[in-house]
Structure formats: C-alpha cells, structure tokens
Design a protein around this motif. Structure first.
Motif, mmCIF file in Angstrom:
data_model
loop_
_atom_site.group_PDB
_atom_site.id
_atom_site.type_symbol
_atom_site.label_atom_id
_atom_site.label_comp_id
_atom_site.label_asym_id
_atom_site.label_seq_id
_atom_site.Cartn_x
_atom_site.Cartn_y
_atom_site.Cartn_z
ATOM 1 N N GLN A 1 86.745 81.168 92.703
ATOM 2 C CA GLN A 1 86.043 80.670 91.519
ATOM 3 C C GLN A 1 84.966 79.658 91.893
ATOM 4 O O GLN A 1 83.861 79.679 91.320
ATOM 5 N N ALA A 2 85.249 78.801 92.874
ATOM 6 C CA ALA A 2 84.264 77.793 93.284
ATOM 7 C C ALA A 2 83.024 78.418 93.897
ATOM 8 O O ALA A 2 81.924 77.857 93.806
ATOM 9 N N ASN A 3 83.193 79.600 94.514
ATOM 10 C CA ASN A 3 82.069 80.280 95.151
ATOM 11 C C ASN A 3 81.508 81.420 94.296
ATOM 12 O O ASN A 3 80.654 82.169 94.767
ATOM 13 N N THR B 1 110.021 81.082 92.393
ATOM 14 C CA THR B 1 108.691 81.396 92.913
ATOM 15 C C THR B 1 107.701 80.331 92.477
ATOM 16 O O THR B 1 107.925 79.597 91.512
ATOM 17 N N ASP B 2 106.584 80.276 93.214
ATOM 18 C CA ASP B 2 105.505 79.355 92.881
ATOM 19 C C ASP B 2 104.193 79.992 93.332
ATOM 20 O O ASP B 2 104.198 80.856 94.211
ATOM 21 N N VAL B 3 103.087 79.567 92.746
ATOM 22 C CA VAL B 3 101.788 80.179 93.050
ATOM 23 C C VAL B 3 100.823 79.196 93.708
ATOM 24 O O VAL B 3 99.609 79.386 93.659
ATOM 25 N N ARG B 4 101.334 78.168 94.368
ATOM 26 C CA ARG B 4 100.453 77.179 95.010
ATOM 27 C C ARG B 4 99.525 77.842 96.027
ATOM 28 O O ARG B 4 98.324 77.566 96.055
ATOM 29 N N SER B 5 100.092 78.691 96.878
ATOM 30 C CA SER B 5 99.278 79.331 97.920
ATOM 31 C C SER B 5 98.243 80.258 97.302
ATOM 32 O O SER B 5 97.076 80.277 97.714
ATOM 33 N N ALA B 6 98.654 81.044 96.317
ATOM 34 C CA ALA B 6 97.719 81.955 95.662
ATOM 35 C C ALA B 6 96.627 81.193 94.927
ATOM 36 O O ALA B 6 95.465 81.624 94.899
ATOM 37 N N ASP B 7 96.970 80.050 94.353
ATOM 38 C CA ASP B 7 95.973 79.275 93.617
ATOM 39 C C ASP B 7 94.896 78.702 94.540
ATOM 40 O O ASP B 7 93.759 78.471 94.091
ATOM 41 N N GLU B 8 95.220 78.459 95.800
ATOM 42 C CA GLU B 8 94.176 78.041 96.746
ATOM 43 C C GLU B 8 93.110 79.125 96.864
ATOM 44 O O GLU B 8 91.915 78.833 96.930
ATOM 45 N N SER C 1 76.058 89.688 98.992
ATOM 46 C CA SER C 1 76.381 89.717 97.566
ATOM 47 C C SER C 1 77.542 88.762 97.318
ATOM 48 O O SER C 1 77.983 88.054 98.224
ATOM 49 N N GLN C 2 78.056 88.763 96.100
ATOM 50 C CA GLN C 2 79.212 87.917 95.762
ATOM 51 C C GLN C 2 80.524 88.689 95.846
ATOM 52 O O GLN C 2 81.565 88.175 95.457
ATOM 53 N N ALA C 3 80.473 89.893 96.364
ATOM 54 C CA ALA C 3 81.673 90.725 96.425
ATOM 55 C C ALA C 3 82.612 90.253 97.541
ATOM 56 O O ALA C 3 82.177 89.802 98.594
ATOM 57 N N CYS C 4 83.910 90.385 97.286
ATOM 58 C CA CYS C 4 84.888 89.990 98.299
ATOM 59 C C CYS C 4 86.163 90.811 98.157
ATOM 60 O O CYS C 4 86.357 91.531 97.174
ATOM 61 N N ALA C 5 87.024 90.676 99.156
ATOM 62 C CA ALA C 5 88.360 91.259 99.131
ATOM 63 C C ALA C 5 89.351 90.197 99.577
ATOM 64 O O ALA C 5 89.014 89.289 100.349
ATOM 65 N N ILE C 6 90.574 90.309 99.095
ATOM 66 C CA ILE C 6 91.673 89.427 99.495
ATOM 67 C C ILE C 6 92.653 90.250 100.312
ATOM 68 O O ILE C 6 93.013 91.367 99.928
ATOM 69 N N LEU C 7 93.110 89.696 101.433
ATOM 70 C CA LEU C 7 94.062 90.395 102.282
ATOM 71 C C LEU C 7 95.325 89.565 102.489
ATOM 72 O O LEU C 7 95.253 88.368 102.786
ATOM 73 N N ASP C 8 96.473 90.212 102.303
ATOM 74 C CA ASP C 8 97.790 89.679 102.676
ATOM 75 C C ASP C 8 98.082 88.320 102.041
ATOM 76 O O ASP C 8 98.362 87.327 102.715
ATOM 77 N N SER C 9 98.055 88.299 100.715
ATOM 78 C CA SER C 9 98.317 87.064 99.975
ATOM 79 C C SER C 9 99.804 86.704 100.004
ATOM 80 O O SER C 9 100.666 87.540 100.309
ATOM 81 N N VAL C 10 100.099 85.447 99.666
ATOM 82 C CA VAL C 10 101.466 84.919 99.725
ATOM 83 C C VAL C 10 101.864 84.356 98.367
ATOM 84 O O VAL C 10 101.136 83.550 97.771
ATOM 85 N N LEU C 11 103.039 84.776 97.889
ATOM 86 C CA LEU C 11 103.699 84.152 96.746
ATOM 87 C C LEU C 11 104.768 83.213 97.303
ATOM 88 O O LEU C 11 105.674 83.651 98.022
#
Length: 288
Positions: free
Chosen positions: A58-60, A45-52, A26-36
């Motif tokens: 979004q691309a998938n 602060t910046d969101v460069r890492s999170a934006d990746e 399916s298209q379902a997913c989870a995100i683990l241990d993100s970085v700000l």
C-alpha cells in the motif's frame, strides 16, 4: 536480462523469507510464500507478518497480480487467503498439488468435502508455463524432490527456489516427507544450477550455518555451483542420494508440520468448522 525489484520479509519464528517481486516498469507485483503467524500452544493465528507485506504494498501503491506458493509448506501456515482478501491477486502453485492433497487428505482423514483437484488455487503451474507480472515474464521450473509439487519461479534474473536449496554453507532440502525423493531432488537442483551463473537465487528459509551469525536470503547460481556443501559441482547423484538419505534419518519433524500441511493443502484456508461452529486442526497419533 530484466532485473525485478525484490523486497524480502523475514519471519524468525519459522525462519521463513517471503517476497514481494515488483516489475521495475510498472506498479505490478507478486507475493511469494507468505506467512500466517500461528501460536501452536494456544491454537491462535495472527496476521502481523502478512500486514508487513500489506503495508509495503500500500505504501508503494502496488497492484498485486499473483500470490504464489513454491510448494505446500510444512513449517509455516500460508497467509494467502488474507492477502487475497486485502490486496486481490490470483493464487498459484504447482499442478502436482493434487498428489500432495491425495497423500495428506488421507493422512488427516479430510473427508469427501476436501477437494483433491487443486481447485482451491486459481492457477496450477506445469513445467515450462509462463505468467506475467506487468511487463515481467515469469516461467516455471518443476523442481520436485522435497515435495512432489515444488516449483522454482524464474522471474527475470531472479529464481525463487522454495526449499530446494539453502545458502551454500547450509545445503539442500530434506526429502523424507511423504512424496519426497532424494534422487529426484538432485535432478531438480541440476535444472536450477543450469540457469545463468549470475542468476540471483532467493531462498525460502535460512537457519544460519554454524559459523555464520546473520540470516541470509539470497545467493547466486555461481555461488551454489562452487560452494554448496551438499551439491557443488563434482558431487555425483549417488553421492548426493547417500548423503541426503543418511542426513534425513537424523532430522526431527518440523514443529508446525501438522497444522501447516492441513492448512496449506487447502491454499491457506482452515478446515471447515464442525457442527459446534469451531474450527479444529487434527493431530494424527503415531502416523508420521
């Protein structure tokens, strides 16, 4: 055993791996241990890492069902609130977060406005709990020792161990933070090493052992049991506790521990603004 699709993201300034775990059906997913991203010297602060991660999802054309933390990180700030705003999904962490919030709520004199009941998260996981990512079932191992709230998420043939284990040539997590315990960590690691030998282990950090030139994010239970320099098969609990205690006594505190814990115990949210409208992070003097 189902094999989820796992995409890793690496933040070199904090040596942190974040993951998107996808259901292959399916298209379902989870995100683990993100970085700000956080510039400590400038307090920005910046969101460069999170934006990746946002761009990948979004691309998938993926749907985020969970934004998960393996523990309250002491080396980076979580981007969970930003990702939740951009992508949705429920936030989750170990139920023992309440112990961590109590310890550090007092340490930072957070005040009565700081809830110490884990209510900043959507789900508090206990040992043996399960959750779904599309048709994938995830289950929870409580693996404390590094911190009281550490979890390992087992999703199909993949185990996300947080800081509990590193690559076999680097070893295991430190246990000298408040609430840490080397003996408990040894017992937690035995839970992970009891998983099937082919289980893929995805790490939260890599610091490159002295003889290795490339960062690595994945190993297996079999490799850990055979070659982990701290806890391979045959290492007794007493031997491990002695080694870990002596080693921890030589380690410096992580560079971002003071801002990280204040933010991550709040599920990635900053402390409330003061009466001038400005947000501040505290530096306790001579406390740690």
């Amino acid at each position: 055993m189902t094999q989820p699709i796992v995409q890793h993201f690496f933040d070199e300034p904090t040596n942190t791996f974040s993951y998107v775990v996808r259901d292959p059906d399916s298209q379902a997913c989870a995100i683990l241990d993100s970085v700000l991203d956080f510039d400590y010297a400038a307090g920005r602060t910046d969101v460069r890492s999170a934006d990746e991660i946002v761009q990948y999802i979004q691309a998938n054309d993926l749907t985020v069902e969970w934004i998960l933390e393996t523990h309250v990180h002491a080396d980076h700030l979580s981007a969970a609130p930003y990702l939740h705003e951009k992508l949705g999904g429920k936030t989750g962490i170990g139920a023992k977060i309440i112990q961590v919030q109590d310890i550090f709520g007092k340490a930072f004199n957070a005040g009565t406005e700081f809830a110490r009941d884990g209510s900043q998260f959507d789900r508090l996981f206990e040992e043996g709990d399960t959750f779904a990512i599309g048709s994938l079932e995830g289950r929870v191992l409580h693996t404390p020792g590094h911190t009281p709230a550490c979890l390992t998420y087992v999703i199909g043939d993949a185990a996300f161990v947080g800081d509990t284990l590193f690559m076999p040539d680097y070893g295991t997590a430190r246990c000298d933070f408040p609430g840490g315990d080397a003996r408990v960590l040894y017992q937690s690691i035995q839970k992970v090493l009891a998983l099937p030998p082919e289980t893929r282990i995805f790490l939260c950090h890599d610091y490159k052992a002295p003889d290795r030139d490339e960062y690595q994010h994945m190993t297996t239970v079999a490799e850990q049991r055979q070659a982990n320099v701290h806890v391979h098969d045959g290492v007794s609990e007493e031997e491990f506790v002695k080694m870990r205690t002596e080693r921890d006594a030589t380690l410096d505190m992580p560079r971002l521990i003071l801002p990280s814990v204040q933010v991550n115990m709040r599920a990635g949210h900053m402390p409330p603004a003061e009466n001038n409208g400005q947000v501040y992070l505290k530096v306790p003097v001579n406390l740690f």
